[in-house]
Design an enzyme around this catalytic site. Structure first.
Site, PDB file in Angstrom:
ATOM      1  N   VAL A  54       0.838  -1.201   0.000  1.00  0.00           N
ATOM      2  CA  VAL A  54       0.000   0.000   0.000  1.00  0.00           C
ATOM      3  C   VAL A  54       0.876   1.255   0.000  1.00  0.00           C
ATOM      4  O   VAL A  54       0.568   2.232  -0.696  1.00  0.00           O
ATOM      5  CB  VAL A  54      -0.986  -0.018   1.192  1.00  0.00           C
ATOM      6  N   ALA A  57       2.029   1.657  -3.504  1.00  0.00           N
ATOM      7  CA  ALA A  57       0.924   2.101  -4.359  1.00  0.00           C
ATOM      8  C   ALA A  57       0.635   3.588  -4.164  1.00  0.00           C
ATOM      9  O   ALA A  57       0.511   4.346  -5.132  1.00  0.00           O
ATOM     10  CB  ALA A  57      -0.333   1.269  -4.078  1.00  0.00           C
ATOM     11  N   GLU A  58       0.517   4.026  -2.919  1.00  0.00           N
ATOM     12  CA  GLU A  58       0.226   5.441  -2.686  1.00  0.00           C
ATOM     13  C   GLU A  58       1.383   6.327  -3.124  1.00  0.00           C
ATOM     14  O   GLU A  58       1.171   7.441  -3.614  1.00  0.00           O
ATOM     15  CB  GLU A  58      -0.121   5.711  -1.227  1.00  0.00           C
ATOM     16  N   SER A  59       2.592   5.835  -2.994  1.00  0.00           N
ATOM     17  CA  SER A  59       3.758   6.620  -3.418  1.00  0.00           C
ATOM     18  C   SER A  59       3.743   6.891  -4.913  1.00  0.00           C
ATOM     19  O   SER A  59       3.934   8.034  -5.343  1.00  0.00           O
ATOM     20  CB  SER A  59       5.051   5.897  -3.023  1.00  0.00           C
ATOM     21  N   SER A  62       0.806   9.236  -5.797  1.00  0.00           N
ATOM     22  CA  SER A  62       1.054  10.596  -5.330  1.00  0.00           C
ATOM     23  C   SER A  62       2.064  11.324  -6.202  1.00  0.00           C
ATOM     24  O   SER A  62       1.883  12.503  -6.513  1.00  0.00           O
ATOM     25  CB  SER A  62       1.553  10.572  -3.882  1.00  0.00           C
TER      26      SER A  62
END
Length: 138
Positions: A54, A57-59, A62
């Site tokens: 996660v 994924a968020e990195s 973003s």
């Protein structure tokens, strides 16, 4: 001094750096990054930790969202993320590819696919980001 775009794609002393995430490709329409599967990213039973997936994924979402709006004096911050963990991985490297589903004025939604070294699906994720004015940096 390093510019903000470089800091976002080549961070130091951040979670991205500590997890060993490396950005291979980064634009406002596609981001590709790798992350090692090792002691830094394992859960207690020796598998890739879902939280590490996660974070990867968020990195990538973003970074992509930021790059798509930075020239307008805006930035992106996470609002929501979900992830389906599809396959366990014990070692090697995983690769995340993020592409936008929606790039609006105030929100963006990105799709992220994480695969192992054989190209097998490890995790699929969707991340929603808020587009906000760039805050003043200290």
């Amino acid at each position: 001094m390093t510019d903000l775009k470089t800091q976002m794609t080549m961070p130091h002393n951040t979670l991205i750096d500590h997890l060993g995430i490396e950005m291979l490709e980064a634009s406002g329409t596609r981001v590709v990054a790798t992350m090692p599967v090792d002691a830094r990213t394992h859960q207690p039973m020796g598998l890739l930790h879902g939280g590490a997936s996660v974070a990867l994924a968020e990195s990538v979402a973003s970074v992509g969202a930021f790059l798509s709006v930075a020239d307008q004096g805006m930035t992106a911050v996470g609002l929501e993320i979900n992830a389906n963990h599809l396959r366990g991985v014990r070692s090697g490297t995983v690769t995340a590819t993020a592409t936008p589903i929606h790039q609006g004025r105030t929100t963006q939604v990105w799709s992220i696919e994480i695969v192992d070294e054989q190209g097998r699906a490890v995790c699929t994720s969707r991340c929603t980001l808020a587009i906000i004015p760039m805050p003043a940096r200290p």
